[in-house]
Design a protein around this motif. Sequence first.
Motif, PDB file in Angstrom:
ATOM      1  N   TYR A 351      40.491 -25.355   7.907  1.00 49.93           N
ATOM      2  CA  TYR A 351      40.820 -26.058   6.652  1.00 49.93           C
ATOM      3  C   TYR A 351      39.514 -26.549   6.055  1.00 49.93           C
ATOM      4  N   GLU A 358      45.163 -35.425  10.003  1.00 51.73           N
ATOM      5  CA  GLU A 358      46.302 -34.547  10.243  1.00 51.73           C
ATOM      6  C   GLU A 358      45.833 -33.297  10.966  1.00 51.73           C
ATOM      7  N   GLU A 359      46.620 -32.892  11.944  1.00 50.08           N
ATOM      8  CA  GLU A 359      46.289 -31.659  12.642  1.00 50.08           C
ATOM      9  C   GLU A 359      46.659 -30.447  11.804  1.00 50.08           C
ATOM     10  N   ASN A 360      47.680 -30.600  11.006  1.00 46.18           N
ATOM     11  CA  ASN A 360      48.097 -29.535  10.101  1.00 46.18           C
ATOM     12  C   ASN A 360      48.135 -30.096   8.683  1.00 46.18           C
ATOM     13  N   THR A 583      41.348 -31.271  13.369  1.00 42.71           N
ATOM     14  CA  THR A 583      41.617 -29.880  13.059  1.00 42.71           C
ATOM     15  C   THR A 583      40.288 -29.205  12.726  1.00 42.71           C
ATOM     16  N   SER A 584      40.301 -27.893  12.637  1.00 40.86           N
ATOM     17  CA  SER A 584      39.094 -27.163  12.277  1.00 40.86           C
ATOM     18  C   SER A 584      38.903 -27.249  10.776  1.00 40.86           C
ATOM     19  N   ASN A 585      37.711 -27.716  10.374  1.00 44.00           N
ATOM     20  CA  ASN A 585      37.439 -27.821   8.935  1.00 44.00           C
ATOM     21  C   ASN A 585      36.117 -27.158   8.540  1.00 44.00           C
ATOM     22  N   ASN A 590      33.772 -29.895  13.649  1.00 43.20           N
ATOM     23  CA  ASN A 590      35.092 -30.054  13.016  1.00 43.20           C
ATOM     24  C   ASN A 590      35.507 -31.517  12.855  1.00 43.20           C
ATOM     25  N   LYS A 623      40.911 -37.210  20.649  1.00 43.28           N
ATOM     26  CA  LYS A 623      40.331 -36.510  19.511  1.00 43.28           C
ATOM     27  C   LYS A 623      38.893 -36.962  19.232  1.00 43.28           C
TER      28      LYS A 623
END
Length: 630
Positions: A351, A358-360, A583-585, A590, A623
């Motif tokens: 993302y 948020e993870e998603n 999340t991956s950004n 990340n 996290k």
Amino acid sequence: MVIHTKEKAKIHAHEPKGAKIKGSNIYTVERGPKTIGAKVSDDKKKSYRKSTIHQSEPKNKGLSRFKRNLKESNISIKTKNTNLHIAGRTSALAAGAVTEQVEGGQEVSQAAYLAYESSRPVTGTASKGAALFRKKAAAEAKKRIKKVEAGKKLAKKTAKKAAKDTAKTVAKETAKETAKTTAKVATKTATKAAATAAGTAVAPGVGTAIGMAAGYAAGVSIEVKDEKMTNRSRKIKFFLDKMKAQENQTDSVAKLVKDLIVRKAITWVKAAAPIIGLVLLLLVLVVAMIAVPVIAVIAILYNSPFALFLPPLESGDTVQTVTSAYVQEFNRDVNTKVNEHTGYDLGELVYVDYEGMEENPSNYYDIMAVYMVKHGVGDTATVMNDTSKGWLQAVVNDMCSYTTSTGTKDVEETDADGNVTTVTKSVLYVNVTLKSYRDMISVYGFNSDQVEMLEQIMSPEFMGQLGYAGSGSGGGGGSPGVSSMTEDEINAILNEITDSRQKTVCSYALHRVGFPYSQDLRDSGNYYDCSSLAYNSWKDAGVDISYGGATTAAAEAQGLDEAGKTVSFDELQPGDLIFYSFTSNGRYKNISHVAVYVGNGKVVEALNESLGVVYRDVASTGKIVVIGRP
């Protein structure tokens, strides 16, 4: 002595018919020795009336004077040959003939004449009475004859007259009722028109009210008079019916009372009807005055972006359900791409430049807000037809997109013997870009009004109605914390911090608890996101933690990590910065979030639009990827 008389003799006399004797009109004549030389007194001048007995010449005898008087009279009285008249005149003539031969006979003759004259009114009255009696009898007979003839004629005309009277009565009653109704309407109308004109002269709008009131008053007055006349006629009809024979009577007291009550009720209803109508009209007007603006506001709202928060106008699809379906479809395509990673060892979802917890990540609420502002002004965009669905799909496509890229990644693998080796593998990166509503302001070129509406729709007050809690809802786990603190609570925390620089950093962060969250206004000093809170807290202590000119959480972590200014979780001190990766950004490690540690297992962090800056326990420890101490 035989005296001959004519039939139907005519006797003439002066008016009045009665004889009057006055002393001044009588004269005497002396006869014989005792009366020689007698003279009529003429000491005074004599005056005589026409109806009296006049003085005669000395030579005139009583009978001669009587005859002369008869001749001089202008009035004649006709009498029948009755014994009364014959006897009267016979006695007079006999008296005249006899008295001529004896001494003093003239006086006797005069007395007889006077007696005759005095009896004339009696004889005249008697004859007149007889004539009147006969005349009355003849009139009665004639009247009886006329009654008989009239009865015969009436019998012949009864049928014709009955039909004629019936038709005439019906026509008369119809005309009467029509005239009465017309007169009522005309009177009301004329009164209303006159009062309206007079009221209008006073003030505009007043005339109508005055006219209505005047017309109503005139109508009530007419109805009351009409009721009185109707009741009177009904009572007369009742009494006339009671005058008939018992077997011919058709009316009764009960019918009379019923008719009077019904007529009174009709009058009341007619009098009350305008008032009731006016009250109902006023109620309708009041309801209209209240309802029309409400309906107008609702209509305006349904033709505005705020229709998103109103109940749907139609059953079936809504903006929420259609948007959710389009977003899910996009996510399926992306995940399918990542999971298949055809031709590559690994597939990874990124993302791009996402900051949050948020993870998603999702821009579901942003999409709806942008769609409503773009297509909901002056149109019912909440009605999901083919056209509106096409509009919404276009917005989703503009705000949700992805690209792919490739790369390599070193991965540690453990074999069956437990040996760990590092293996380089090819990776297919699916880079997802989720644009926020702020990004679309420039893309769609929204004007100031549209931007204002967009900000209002995305505010926590409005979006909270749709269940939106902001990006990173729930703060990555843990309690939401508190959004306000008193000065005593802040001082109690600061009193436990001995290092002045750490105390300055923590004081700045604690005094920002309750401030709103915003990425666009993060540098204004009134709004904060996670990285701007961390940056400004250390800036207040005189330390710049930016890296390469960037102040994102990933840039700040990279700068501290590369500078060797990191510590472990067990070494945490007030003022330390905790960096998270949810999340991956595509950024450094990340990293998408950062929090300021203030001691005793508590942090101050800017969570999302719904919660803003809060004070809470350290959360999502799994996290945590970097802890920096500038």
